[in-house]
Design an enzyme around this catalytic site. Structure first.
Site, PDB file in Angstrom:
ATOM      1  N   HIS A 123       0.637  -1.199  -0.027  1.00  0.00           N
ATOM      2  CA  HIS A 123      -0.170  -0.046   0.036  1.00  0.00           C
ATOM      3  C   HIS A 123       1.007   1.406  -0.114  1.00  0.00           C
ATOM      4  CE1 HIS A 123      -2.937  -2.655   2.327  1.00  0.00           C
ATOM      5  NE2 HIS A 123      -3.447  -2.436   1.151  1.00  0.00           N
TER       6      HIS A 123
ATOM      7  N   LYS B 127     -15.936  -8.059   4.633  1.00  0.00           N
ATOM      8  CA  LYS B 127     -14.517  -8.325   5.110  1.00  0.00           C
ATOM      9  C   LYS B 127     -14.699  -8.057   6.551  1.00  0.00           C
ATOM     10  CE  LYS B 127     -11.173  -7.404   1.548  1.00  0.00           C
ATOM     11  NZ  LYS B 127      -9.911  -6.387   1.064  1.00  0.00           N
TER      12      LYS B 127
ATOM     13  N   SER C 211      -2.588  -7.802   3.153  1.00  0.00           N
ATOM     14  CA  SER C 211      -2.884  -7.534   4.710  1.00  0.00           C
ATOM     15  C   SER C 211      -2.989  -8.630   5.380  1.00  0.00           C
ATOM     16  CB  SER C 211      -4.013  -6.613   4.908  1.00  0.00           C
ATOM     17  OG  SER C 211      -3.642  -5.258   4.176  1.00  0.00           O
TER      18      SER C 211
ATOM     19  N   ARG D 171      -1.795  -6.342  -7.992  1.00  0.00           N
ATOM     20  CA  ARG D 171      -0.819  -7.357  -7.860  1.00  0.00           C
ATOM     21  C   ARG D 171      -0.905  -8.315  -8.917  1.00  0.00           C
ATOM     22  NH1 ARG D 171      -3.046  -7.554  -1.844  1.00  0.00           N
ATOM     23  NH2 ARG D 171      -4.903  -7.010  -2.916  1.00  0.00           N
TER      24      ARG D 171
HETATM   25  P1  ADP Z   1      -5.983  -6.317   0.729  1.00  0.00           P
HETATM   26  O1  ADP Z   1      -6.341  -7.174  -0.550  1.00  0.00           O
HETATM   27  O2  ADP Z   1      -4.442  -6.671   1.179  1.00  0.00           O
HETATM   28  O3  ADP Z   1      -6.718  -6.399   1.920  1.00  0.00           O
HETATM   29  P2  ADP Z   1      -6.883  -3.545   0.234  1.00  0.00           P
HETATM   30  O4  ADP Z   1      -8.408  -3.812   0.200  1.00  0.00           O
HETATM   31  O5  ADP Z   1      -6.599  -2.879   1.570  1.00  0.00           O
HETATM   32  O6  ADP Z   1      -5.994  -4.974   0.007  1.00  0.00           O
HETATM   33  O7  ADP Z   1      -6.332  -2.960  -1.027  1.00  0.00           O
HETATM   34  C1  ADP Z   1      -6.508  -1.757  -1.378  1.00  0.00           C
HETATM   35  C2  ADP Z   1      -6.048  -1.320  -2.769  1.00  0.00           C
HETATM   36  O8  ADP Z   1      -4.531  -1.763  -2.500  1.00  0.00           O
HETATM   37  C3  ADP Z   1      -6.466  -2.344  -3.813  1.00  0.00           C
HETATM   38  O9  ADP Z   1      -6.351  -1.648  -5.002  1.00  0.00           O
HETATM   39  C4  ADP Z   1      -5.169  -3.375  -3.959  1.00  0.00           C
HETATM   40  O10 ADP Z   1      -5.095  -3.994  -5.090  1.00  0.00           O
HETATM   41  C5  ADP Z   1      -3.794  -2.589  -3.390  1.00  0.00           C
HETATM   42  N1  ADP Z   1      -3.197  -3.338  -2.812  1.00  0.00           N
HETATM   43  C6  ADP Z   1      -3.159  -4.204  -1.953  1.00  0.00           C
HETATM   44  N2  ADP Z   1      -2.123  -4.892  -1.525  1.00  0.00           N
HETATM   45  C7  ADP Z   1      -1.157  -4.230  -2.494  1.00  0.00           C
HETATM   46  C8  ADP Z   1       0.338  -4.611  -2.697  1.00  0.00           C
HETATM   47  N3  ADP Z   1       0.854  -5.481  -2.259  1.00  0.00           N
HETATM   48  N4  ADP Z   1       0.855  -4.017  -3.957  1.00  0.00           N
HETATM   49  C9  ADP Z   1       0.122  -2.922  -4.595  1.00  0.00           C
HETATM   50  N5  ADP Z   1      -1.036  -2.865  -4.493  1.00  0.00           N
HETATM   51  C10 ADP Z   1      -1.662  -3.425  -3.462  1.00  0.00           C
END
Ligand code: ADP
Length: 168
Positions: free
Chosen positions: A17, A41, A128, A90
């Site tokens: 992130h 979630k 996460s 990703r």
């Molecule tokens: P998670 O799937 O880890 O719970 P979130 O809902 O917090 O992720 O993701 C928010 C945004 O950040 C989404 O667009 C997701 O694709 C992106 N994101 C999450 N993890 C990564 C990462 N390791 N690298 C790049 N983008 C990420």
């Protein structure tokens, strides 16, 4: 002035992130990292905890602001007069859902453009939930989360008691 939002669960914020936040912050005048409440979630960290971790991680990026929303992203987008939605991609597995979401958002709000930033190689398989699984068993999460928040994540999640976390 171009204003972007970067929505997600951030439960908790990871290096993946953070890398997207840093890159997006130089592309737009203002970037709002938007903690969105996802009813599908089960979150491990409260909204306030997630916001606190994000604020600490982003303290030195002046054009980044942390906010939260419990409704539709496009409603927030409209109400706050935003220009772009930023998402991170990703592996291919993200693409299907993110593509669908971008289309739905554009349908609901035609001026809502989504910009995708590809994850760096080292963050491609980082999520996460992976961080949480390692932390619960007392593993080393330092390669995956910013150093400034590592200990707090461990204190909250480590069930082995070895890192000062609560023992169950
Ligand atoms: P998670 O799937 O880890 O719970 P979130 O809902 O917090 O992720 O993701 C928010 C945004 O950040 C989404 O667009 C997701 O694709 C992106 N994101 C999450 N993890 C990564 C990462 N390791 N690298 C790049 N983008 C990420």
């Amino acid at each position: 002035m171009k204003k972007a939002i970067y929505p997600g669960s951030f439960d908790p914020v990871t290096n993946g992130h953070y890398e997207i936040i840093k890159r997006a912050s130089v592309m737009f005048d203002r970037l709002i990292v938007l903690i969105s409440v996802n009813p599908n979630k089960n979150s491990s960290f409260s909204l306030d905890e997630r916001a606190d971790l994000l604020r600490r991680v982003c303290y030195d990026i002046p054009n980044v602001q942390i906010d939260s929303c419990s409704g539709l992203i496009v409603d927030y987008f409209r109400e706050h007069d935003c220009d772009v939605i930023v998402k991170g991609l990703r592996a291919m597995s993200d693409f299907e859902t993110e593509f669908q979401m971008a289309h739905v958002n554009k349908h609901l709000c035609p001026r809502a453009e989504t910009v995708f930033l590809c994850a760096d190689n080292e963050n491609t398989y980082l999520s996460s939930s992976m961080v949480k699984q390692i932390a619960v068993f007392g593993g080393d999460i330092s390669p995956f989360v910013p150093e400034s928040i590592k200990d707090d994540i461990m204190k909250r999640l480590d069930t082995t008691g070895t890192t000062g976390g609560k023992q169950k």
